[in-house]
Design an enzyme around this catalytic site. Structure first.
Site, PDB file in Angstrom:
ATOM      1  N   HIS A   1       0.818  -1.179   0.077  1.00  0.00           N
ATOM      2  CA  HIS A   1      -0.047   0.047   0.288  1.00  0.00           C
ATOM      3  C   HIS A   1       0.918   1.183   0.213  1.00  0.00           C
ATOM      4  O   HIS A   1       0.631   2.032  -0.914  1.00  0.00           O
ATOM      5  CB  HIS A   1      -0.909   0.210   1.225  1.00  0.00           C
ATOM      6  CG  HIS A   1      -2.135   1.046   1.010  1.00  0.00           C
ATOM      7  ND1 HIS A   1      -1.662   2.440   1.447  1.00  0.00           N
ATOM      8  CD2 HIS A   1      -3.274   1.054   0.635  1.00  0.00           C
ATOM      9  CE1 HIS A   1      -2.693   3.099   1.104  1.00  0.00           C
ATOM     10  NE2 HIS A   1      -3.781   2.253   0.510  1.00  0.00           N
TER      11      HIS A   1
ATOM     12  N   GLU B   1       0.526   3.841  -3.069  1.00  0.00           N
ATOM     13  CA  GLU B   1       0.535   5.036  -2.763  1.00  0.00           C
ATOM     14  C   GLU B   1       1.806   5.514  -2.047  1.00  0.00           C
ATOM     15  O   GLU B   1       1.753   6.425  -1.197  1.00  0.00           O
ATOM     16  CB  GLU B   1      -0.739   5.290  -1.438  1.00  0.00           C
ATOM     17  CG  GLU B   1      -2.169   5.173  -2.396  1.00  0.00           C
ATOM     18  CD  GLU B   1      -3.286   5.350  -1.388  1.00  0.00           C
ATOM     19  OE1 GLU B   1      -3.366   5.948  -0.142  1.00  0.00           O
ATOM     20  OE2 GLU B   1      -4.161   4.559  -1.563  1.00  0.00           O
TER      21      GLU B   1
ATOM     22  N   HIS C   1      -7.836  -1.911  -4.132  1.00  0.00           N
ATOM     23  CA  HIS C   1      -6.498  -1.329  -4.923  1.00  0.00           C
ATOM     24  C   HIS C   1      -6.132  -2.719  -5.872  1.00  0.00           C
ATOM     25  O   HIS C   1      -5.355  -2.502  -6.728  1.00  0.00           O
ATOM     26  CB  HIS C   1      -5.308  -1.235  -3.630  1.00  0.00           C
ATOM     27  CG  HIS C   1      -5.539   0.139  -3.148  1.00  0.00           C
ATOM     28  ND1 HIS C   1      -5.453   1.334  -3.825  1.00  0.00           N
ATOM     29  CD2 HIS C   1      -5.666   0.747  -1.625  1.00  0.00           C
ATOM     30  CE1 HIS C   1      -5.592   2.311  -2.999  1.00  0.00           C
ATOM     31  NE2 HIS C   1      -5.669   1.743  -1.764  1.00  0.00           N
TER      32      HIS C   1
HETATM   33 CO    CO Z   1      -5.580   3.179  -0.421  1.00  0.00          CO
END
Ligand code: CO
Length: 303
Positions: free
Chosen positions: A181, A212, A244
């Protein structure tokens, strides 16, 4: 009263005393077992297919602690609101703690289902702490467990489990690309790099980047090209394969990692399995939950 009678009386009294003592002990023991409860805390997901990962973790907790209540909380209000509209209610932290209290829980063991102690983990910890401060004395202890990947040993266990579980799907000369992530503030940035090192030490054909975070797709692409990789298997390094994984990683839109890699000429396969489906991962969460000594109701020791 004769001596003989006195002896019998004492024996009888002793027997009664022992029975009382033993039943007291049994009761005390079951109370100890019953007063501990678990709170599984995740960011949350609104993707129904992704929930299987959470369910697998919950099942493992229930299997390990048969008598202890296990509650859930999602920290994402957006996801909780969305699910509420669909008729599924997942409590916030305050509500989940109230619920455990009602079940007679005295010691709460919160287990965050975060992969690393990044931004979300820190926010959860802060929210719990504020909740604990609002209700002093409500629980004897509120422990918070460490996330999935904290130590080198954690990383080795998870890396081995991930590699074993997709060995067949990868086949020969296929690189494994893991999507973590990541976060803007980068609190877990170095943990990510450490985990990456553990993975590549076990298998040089593992590549990791974040959706991210600091190490992004461009870096991944450059690395794959430099290593002359032709085939890749994509997989999320997240506890659930939610939004995601299904959109940013394996989605059919032009900007997903899968589409961009295909456009670059790679042969691409996607493995949509959350880490929570691996028994080794659930086991690690259970260990972190039971071993935690971070009691949020206690002030730090004076040093
Ligand atoms: Co996110």
């Amino acid at each position: 009263m004769t001596v003989w009678n006195k002896g019998r009386l004492w024996a009888a009294l002793l027997a009664v005393f022992c029975v009382v003592l033993m039943s007291g002990e049994v009761q005390a023991r079951s109370q100890v077992a019953a007063k501990e409860g678990f709170l599984l805390a995740a960011f949350g997901t609104s993707v129904p297919e992704a929930k299987s990962s959470f369910q697998a973790v919950e099942k493992a907790f229930r299997g390990s602690f048969a008598k202890a209540p296990v509650a859930w909380t999602y920290t994402s209000q957006i996801i909780r609101k969305k699910l509420d509209k669909q008729g599924e209610h997942i409590p916030g932290i305050a509500e989940a703690l109230r619920h455990l209290k009602k079940q007679g829980v005295r010691v709460v063991r919160v287990q965050p289902l975060h992969v690393m102690a990044g931004e979300e983990y820190t926010e959860l910890e802060r929210a719990l702490l504020l909740e604990v401060k609002k209700h002093p004395g409500r629980f004897d202890a509120v422990y918070i467990g460490r996330p999935l990947l904290e130590s080198r040993e954690d990383a080795e266990i998870v890396a081995k489990a991930v590699l074993a579980s997709c060995k067949e799907k990868r086949g020969e000369a296929c690189a494994l690309v893991l999507m973590g992530h990541g976060q803007e503030h980068g609190r877990a940035g170095l943990t990510f790099e450490g985990v990456r090192q553990v993975f590549t030490a076990l298998d040089p054909l593992v590549f990791m980047a974040t959706v991210e975070g600091q190490r992004g797709f461009e870096e991944l692409l450059a690395e794959l090209k430099a290593r002359q990789v032709k085939k890749v298997l994509l997989r999320p390094l997240m506890v659930v394969a939610g939004d995601h994984a299904r959109n940013d990683l394996g989605g059919s839109e032009d900007d997903s990692w899968a589409s961009r890699l295909k456009a670059e000429g790679f042969e691409v396969d996607v493995n949509l399995e959350g880490l929570g489906l691996l028994p080794e991962v659930a086991k690690l969460y259970i260990e972190h939950a039971s071993q935690s000594r971070d009691d949020l109701t206690r002030e730090p020791k004076k040093k």
